[in-house]
Motif scaffolding. Structure first.
Motif, short mmCIF file in Angstrom:
data_model
loop_
_atom_site.label_atom_id
_atom_site.label_comp_id
_atom_site.label_asym_id
_atom_site.label_seq_id
_atom_site.Cartn_x
_atom_site.Cartn_y
_atom_site.Cartn_z
N ASN A 222 2.62 -1.70 -1.82
CA ASN A 222 1.74 -1.56 -2.99
C ASN A 222 1.98 -2.65 -4.02
O ASN A 222 1.60 -2.52 -5.17
CB ASN A 222 1.90 -0.18 -3.62
CG ASN A 222 3.33 0.10 -4.08
OD1 ASN A 222 4.25 -0.66 -3.78
ND2 ASN A 222 3.53 1.20 -4.78
N ALA A 223 2.60 -3.77 -3.60
CA ALA A 223 2.94 -4.83 -4.55
C ALA A 223 1.71 -5.38 -5.26
O ALA A 223 1.71 -5.58 -6.48
CB ALA A 223 3.68 -5.96 -3.83
N ARG A 224 0.63 -5.65 -4.52
CA ARG A 224 -0.58 -6.19 -5.13
C ARG A 224 -1.28 -5.14 -6.00
O ARG A 224 -1.83 -5.46 -7.06
CB ARG A 224 -1.54 -6.71 -4.06
CG ARG A 224 -0.95 -7.81 -3.19
CD ARG A 224 -1.97 -8.39 -2.21
NE ARG A 224 -2.89 -9.31 -2.89
CZ ARG A 224 -4.19 -9.12 -3.03
NH1 ARG A 224 -4.77 -8.01 -2.55
NH2 ARG A 224 -4.94 -10.01 -3.65
N LYS A 275 -2.30 -15.89 -4.26
CA LYS A 275 -1.28 -16.31 -3.29
C LYS A 275 -0.99 -15.21 -2.26
O LYS A 275 -0.69 -15.49 -1.10
CB LYS A 275 0.01 -16.66 -4.02
CG LYS A 275 -0.06 -17.94 -4.85
CD LYS A 275 -0.02 -19.17 -3.97
CE LYS A 275 0.09 -20.43 -4.81
NZ LYS A 275 0.10 -21.66 -3.97
N SER A 276 -1.06 -13.96 -2.71
CA SER A 276 -0.71 -12.84 -1.83
C SER A 276 -1.89 -12.27 -1.08
O SER A 276 -1.72 -11.42 -0.19
CB SER A 276 -0.05 -11.73 -2.66
OG SER A 276 -0.94 -11.24 -3.65
N ALA A 277 -3.10 -12.72 -1.39
CA ALA A 277 -4.31 -12.15 -0.78
C ALA A 277 -4.30 -12.15 0.74
O ALA A 277 -4.77 -11.19 1.36
CB ALA A 277 -5.55 -12.86 -1.32
N PRO A 278 -3.78 -13.20 1.40
CA PRO A 278 -3.78 -13.17 2.87
C PRO A 278 -2.95 -12.05 3.48
O PRO A 278 -3.10 -11.77 4.68
CB PRO A 278 -3.20 -14.55 3.25
CG PRO A 278 -3.46 -15.41 2.05
CD PRO A 278 -3.31 -14.49 0.88
N GLY A 284 -0.25 -4.77 0.00
CA GLY A 284 -1.16 -4.07 -0.89
C GLY A 284 -2.36 -3.56 -0.14
O GLY A 284 -2.67 -4.02 0.96
N SER A 285 -3.03 -2.62 -0.74
CA SER A 285 -4.22 -2.05 -0.12
C SER A 285 -5.46 -2.81 -0.58
O SER A 285 -5.41 -3.66 -1.48
CB SER A 285 -4.36 -0.57 -0.51
OG SER A 285 -4.77 -0.45 -1.86
N ARG A 286 -6.59 -2.48 0.03
CA ARG A 286 -7.86 -3.07 -0.39
C ARG A 286 -8.20 -2.66 -1.82
O ARG A 286 -9.01 -3.31 -2.49
CB ARG A 286 -8.97 -2.64 0.56
CG ARG A 286 -8.82 -3.17 1.98
CD ARG A 286 -9.03 -4.67 2.05
NE ARG A 286 -8.86 -5.19 3.39
CZ ARG A 286 -8.86 -6.48 3.69
NH1 ARG A 286 -9.03 -7.38 2.73
NH2 ARG A 286 -8.68 -6.88 4.94
N ASP A 287 -7.60 -1.57 -2.29
CA ASP A 287 -7.87 -1.13 -3.65
C ASP A 287 -7.42 -2.16 -4.68
O ASP A 287 -7.97 -2.21 -5.79
CB ASP A 287 -7.17 0.20 -3.93
CG ASP A 287 -7.85 1.37 -3.25
OD1 ASP A 287 -8.98 1.20 -2.75
OD2 ASP A 287 -7.24 2.47 -3.20
N ALA A 288 -6.42 -2.97 -4.34
CA ALA A 288 -5.97 -3.99 -5.29
C ALA A 288 -7.11 -4.94 -5.65
O ALA A 288 -7.28 -5.30 -6.83
CB ALA A 288 -4.80 -4.77 -4.71
N ASP A 289 -7.90 -5.33 -4.66
CA ASP A 289 -9.02 -6.22 -4.94
C ASP A 289 -10.13 -5.50 -5.70
O ASP A 289 -10.82 -6.10 -6.53
CB ASP A 289 -9.57 -6.81 -3.64
CG ASP A 289 -8.58 -7.75 -2.97
OD1 ASP A 289 -7.83 -8.44 -3.69
OD2 ASP A 289 -8.53 -7.78 -1.73
N LYS A 290 -10.30 -4.21 -5.43
CA LYS A 290 -11.30 -3.43 -6.17
C LYS A 290 -10.89 -3.26 -7.63
O LYS A 290 -11.73 -3.35 -8.53
CB LYS A 290 -11.49 -2.07 -5.51
CG LYS A 290 -12.06 -2.14 -4.09
CD LYS A 290 -12.12 -0.76 -3.45
CE LYS A 290 -12.62 -0.84 -2.01
NZ LYS A 290 -12.61 0.50 -1.36
N ILE A 291 -9.61 -3.03 -7.86
CA ILE A 291 -9.12 -2.94 -9.25
C ILE A 291 -9.30 -4.28 -9.94
O ILE A 291 -9.74 -4.35 -11.10
CB ILE A 291 -7.65 -2.50 -9.27
CG1 ILE A 291 -7.51 -1.08 -8.73
CG2 ILE A 291 -7.09 -2.57 -10.69
CD1 ILE A 291 -6.07 -0.68 -8.41
#
Length: 322
Positions: A222-224, A275-278, A284-291
């Motif tokens: 859950n880092a991202r 940097k961590s997206a890949p 992290g979950s896809r929710d990180a990008d949604k947030i």
């Protein structure tokens, strides 16, 4: 959080409960903003981008081969010297802290790498919260990177962070909301609590991003999300301050060091989320990008730009001012 309260642990990964004591922060000088390499420049200067050195492909196979439960601190410092110098600098600064053992997995190199999200998160708290740098609800400190720390950043108290809950319309951060906003004690923490968790959570992200190939479990999963959510809390706190607490808003908006810290943390979050997206799924979950998408809603960018006095980019270079 005061040092006498350190054994008290909550969870998000592992969360140090802040307590009635002191907290620290640091940042650019009142008349300056951070440059791309941690130096200072006039707030009227040209646009700049946040970045910091990292070499995530540097060879650490020798460290993996020689790793054992007694050489973990030397391994930690050497690993980050090669891959993320800011991590090495923090580890050196905190090398004598007796609480490291609570956070570091020494059973295997893979477990060790995975535990760095929590370990660096918590040691960031230890540095930030040191009584030599912090005075509870008065001024804070923030370890940002090896060449840039925020010191004596005024926060002027504030209002309970639970007041941002009505602005959260989704369940994307619900597990953290339960800890930081709905908890009877944590929900009462004010701006200092928001900034402390934002900084520690964000520092934990590069700690595992640069060693991601060794992470085999879910300990950094859950880092991202943590980085994105803590930025959400900071932006919403500013919105509530402006809309519901105009006197407080005016007071903190008049603090250049605080404005610069907020701007730095916004750009820094964008930098490390990119940097961590890949490694979404592992870190992290896809929710990180949604947030993150909600963090860039017009109302959030508007309050950030009004507070900091700087326009930020919302295109592919989100770690830059416009």
């Amino acid at each position: 959080m005061s040092r006498r309260q350190l054994p008290r642990l909550l969870t998000a990964s592992v969360v140090l409960a802040l307590g009635a004591g002191t907290l620290a922060a640091s940042g650019p000088t009142a008349a300056a903003a951070p440059s791309a390499h941690g130096t200072l420049q006039s707030r009227a200067a040209a646009p700049y981008c946040y970045d910091e050195p990292s070499q995530p492909n540097a060879d650490v196979s020798d460290l993996k081969a020689s790793f054992n439960s007694s050489n973990w601190m030397r391994t930690l410092q050497t690993m980050y010297k090669r891959r993320w110098p800011s991590g090495e600098a923090l580890a050196i600064a905190q090398a004598k802290d007796k609480y490291w053992d609570q956070f570091v997995n020494k059973r295997s190199f893979e477990g060790f790498a995975e535990s760095m999200m929590v370990a660096i998160h918590e040691e960031t708290h230890m540095w930030d919260l040191d009584p030599s740098r912090t005075r509870w609800d008065v001024h804070i400190a923030a370890w940002i990177n090896a060449g840039q720390q925020g010191l004596t950043v005024p926060v002027h108290g504030g209002f309970p962070r639970k007041e941002i809950l009505p602005l959260i319309k989704d369940g994307l951060s619900s597990s953290m909301d339960d800890i930081y906003l709905r908890d009877r004690t944590q929900g009462e923490y004010r701006l200092q609590g928001v900034l402390a968790e934002q900084n520690a959570g964000l520092t934990g992200l590069p700690a595992v991003t640069v060693v991601q190939e060794y992470i085999k479990g879910v300990g950094a999963g859950n880092a991202r999300d943590i980085a994105a959510t803590n930025l959400r809390y900071l932006l919403l706190y500013l919105r509530v301050a402006k809309d519901k607490h105009p006197d407080y808003w005016a007071r903190i908006k008049a603090e250049p060091k605080l404005r610069d810290l907020v701007l730095t943390q916004f750009l820094r979050t964008a930098y490390w989320l990119e940097k961590s997206a890949p490694y979404t799924g592992k870190l992290g979950s896809r929710d990180a990008d949604k947030i993150t998408a909600t963090n860039y809603a017009p109302e959030n960018i508007a309050v950030l730009e009004e507070f900091t006095g700087r326009k930020v980019r919302v295109d592919a270079q989100k770690n830059c001012t416009a």
